[in-house]
Write an enzyme that holds these catalytic residues in place. Structure first.
Site, PDB file in Angstrom:
ATOM      1  N   LYS A 121      36.304  44.661  32.930  1.00  0.00           N
ATOM      2  CA  LYS A 121      35.965  44.656  31.508  1.00  0.00           C
ATOM      3  C   LYS A 121      34.748  45.542  31.216  1.00  0.00           C
ATOM      4  O   LYS A 121      34.598  46.030  30.112  1.00  0.00           O
ATOM      5  CB  LYS A 121      35.751  43.230  31.012  1.00  0.00           C
ATOM      6  CG  LYS A 121      37.021  42.403  31.198  1.00  0.00           C
ATOM      7  CD  LYS A 121      37.194  41.297  30.221  1.00  0.00           C
ATOM      8  CE  LYS A 121      38.604  40.720  30.235  1.00  0.00           C
ATOM      9  NZ  LYS A 121      39.102  40.284  31.547  1.00  0.00           N
TER      10      LYS A 121
HETATM   11  C1  LIG Z   1      40.427  40.031  31.833  1.00  0.00           C
HETATM   12  C2  LIG Z   1      40.866  40.091  33.260  1.00  0.00           C
HETATM   13  C3  LIG Z   1      42.226  40.284  33.617  1.00  0.00           C
HETATM   14  C4  LIG Z   1      43.337  40.369  32.592  1.00  0.00           C
HETATM   15  O1  LIG Z   1      43.287  41.543  31.826  1.00  0.00           O
HETATM   16  P1  LIG Z   1      44.080  41.638  30.442  1.00  0.00           P
HETATM   17  O2  LIG Z   1      43.602  42.875  29.814  1.00  0.00           O
HETATM   18  O3  LIG Z   1      43.708  40.405  29.663  1.00  0.00           O
HETATM   19  O4  LIG Z   1      45.541  41.671  30.773  1.00  0.00           O
HETATM   20  C5  LIG Z   1      42.539  40.387  34.960  1.00  0.00           C
HETATM   21  N1  LIG Z   1      41.588  40.256  35.915  1.00  0.00           N
HETATM   22  C6  LIG Z   1      40.290  40.059  35.608  1.00  0.00           C
HETATM   23  C7  LIG Z   1      39.315  39.904  36.716  1.00  0.00           C
HETATM   24  C8  LIG Z   1      39.878  39.974  34.279  1.00  0.00           C
HETATM   25  O5  LIG Z   1      38.575  39.768  33.992  1.00  0.00           O
END
Ligand SMILES: *Cc1c(COP(=O)(O)O)cnc(C)c1O
Length: 477
Positions: A121
């Site tokens: 993120k």
């Molecule tokens: C947010 C997240 C995901 C999922 O990603 P999306 O964009 O919601 O599909 C997968 N792995 C981790 C570690 C995350 O923080």
């Protein structure tokens, strides 16, 4: 470039107009009115660019209301080896998203988790922090970001917004429900513009407070309450860049194709892959991996999209993928139904009343294969086995979410097509399950070794919307 709503009934807007907002007024999500197309000549020119320059070239196709020099400067400020400093030993942090090959040239990890909070993120959120500051300053505005988090999103938002002019963050988290490491990550921030509120309750209680405050339209307008949730278009746009970077790293020429495996929850990450492919990036396959919460796997296998109730959502050892409805999925469905906002509105009017839809027998399902998706799911036992196997076979320790991705990736490899698994978090974030799998603690980046012993700054509060409202009122000038 103008942005339109997936429900087809909102006026078109520019990038900066939608950057600070959430849903379109008609309840839909924003998408570009047409995807910019990338030519072979573009790919030839872009191969070999630095991450920041590549980000500028791609984003400038989507953003025409920020002067080019300013946009380039924002990309250069964001994508540095100092910000993305947690690359594995032997990998070059200057690459920002280096590839760690498990099998040379054919199976690799695209490292997306080398930022400040050790999860992918950060890739988009860090840019968002700089974009917010820039746009707010240009418009003479401020924003108070209100959110609830069970871990990854809240910390990524705080690290992106800390110290940014014009931005305050009020982040609610469930008291006593996060790991010591996650708590330390968020609560040790001492920046004046970051407020951590620990709510005596569960994540859903915190989420309900955010909803209650956001539904108070007078309060929301008076205090300029905003959000940075996963439907934010700026986040999706920023994520498109690393699919290009990964493609260049995994191929020697632009005649080749590549496959990506994406651990998925809200469909935000893989939505960016879908858009990269629609732009013309030669992606053979997009492998969507879920955990036990398999709403999306079910859709790609059966054509049925059936969001689950909160009570039906499993709490798993890949918690950032524990979702019951995939908020960004509407963007893909908009493309699948020929960008007909009326059709999307009808499908979601059922979904929003707790229903589901089935496209299997419809005219739209006939073109599903054109989009390159394939899917699978993973369980706790699969996760442990995959973490073990990756450690034994390749000497690489991966986190639980990346393990879901690798498990499903291994079921869908194609001869001659490199497979890149998107590494969405570092194992240090999920120590407990790594210990269960390997019998030892994962390595932790040296700069975070003692993070739990730093002083913490957090307000503990009852799960009471009125108290949170009063706190915000008292702290936003
Ligand atoms: C947010 C997240 C995901 C999922 O990603 P999306 O964009 O919601 O599909 C997968 N792995 C981790 C570690 C995350 O923080």
């Amino acid at each position: 470039m103008r942005y339109i709503s997936t429900r087809g009934r909102s006026p078109a807007q520019s990038f900066c107009d939608i950057l600070l907002g959430g849903l379109a007024p008609d309840g839909g999500l924003y998408l570009p009115e047409a995807y910019p197309q990338v030519s072979r000549a573009d790919l030839d020119e872009w191969r070999g660019l630095s991450y920041a320059e590549l980000a500028f070239r791609i984003l400038s196709r989507f953003i025409d209301d920020i002067p080019a020099d300013d946009l380039r400067a924002l990309c250069e400020k964001t994508y540095t080896a100092e910000v993305y400093c947690h690359a594995r030993e032997g990998d070059d942090p200057a690459e920002i998203t280096p590839v760690r090959w498990l099998e040379d040239g054919s199976l690799g990890l695209l490292e997306l988790s080398n930022g400040p909070t050790l999860a992918f993120k950060d890739m988009a959120m860090q840019l968002l922090g700089n974009l917010f500051e820039y746009v707010l300053a240009a418009r003479g505005e401020t924003i108070n970001i209100l959110g609830a988090t069970s871990g990854d999103t809240g910390s990524a938002a705080e690290y992106a917004m800390r110290g940014k002019h014009g931005v305050r963050v009020f982040m609610l988290s469930p008291h006593g429900r996060m790991s010591a490491f996650q708590r330390a990550q968020m609560y040790s921030l001492q920046d004046d513009n970051i407020y951590n509120i620990s709510v005596r309750g569960m994540f859903d209680d915190a989420q309900d407070i955010v909803k209650a405050v956001s539904n108070d339209h007078a309060f929301k307008a008076r205090h300029k309450i905003g959000a940075v949730n996963s439907i934010n278009w700026g986040r999706v746009a920023a994520q498109i860049v690393y699919y290009f970077k990964g493609y260049f790293a995994a191929t020697a020429s632009n005649d080749q194709t590549v496959a990506f495996a994406v651990p998925s929850g809200n469909f935000g990450n893989i939505c960016a892959g879908h858009i990269a492919r629609m732009m013309g990036l030669p992606i053979e396959r997009l492998v969507l991996a879920t955990n036990e919460n398999d709403v999306l796997d079910e859709f790609f296998r059966t054509g049925t999209y059936r969001p689950r109730a909160t009570a039906e959502t499993h709490a798993t050892s890949s918690p950032s993928m524990d979702i019951s409805k995939a908020s960004n999925f509407e963007r893909f469905v908009f493309d699948l139904v020929g960008r007909d906002g009326q059709v999307v509105s009808e499908l979601w009017s059922g979904v929003e009343q707790g229903g589901s839809f089935d496209l299997m027998g419809s005219q739209y399902w006939a073109c599903i294969d054109d989009y390159g998706f394939i899917s699978g799911s993973s369980s706790h036992a699969d996760r442990l086995a995959t973490i073990r196997q990756c450690d034994e076979r390749y000497g690489v320790v991966i986190d639980t979410h990346t393990a879901d991705g690798l498990k499903v990736a291994l079921e869908h490899r194609l001869d001659g097509v490199p497979m890149l698994v998107l590494e969405t978090a570092l194992p240090a974030k999920f120590e407990e399950t790594i210990r269960e799998a390997l019998g030892r603690r994962p390595d932790r980046p040296a700069d975070l070794a003692d993070i739990e012993s730093l002083p913490q700054r957090v307000e503990v509060m009852d799960a009471d919307a009125a108290a949170v409202r009063a706190f915000i009122e008292a702290h936003c000038a």
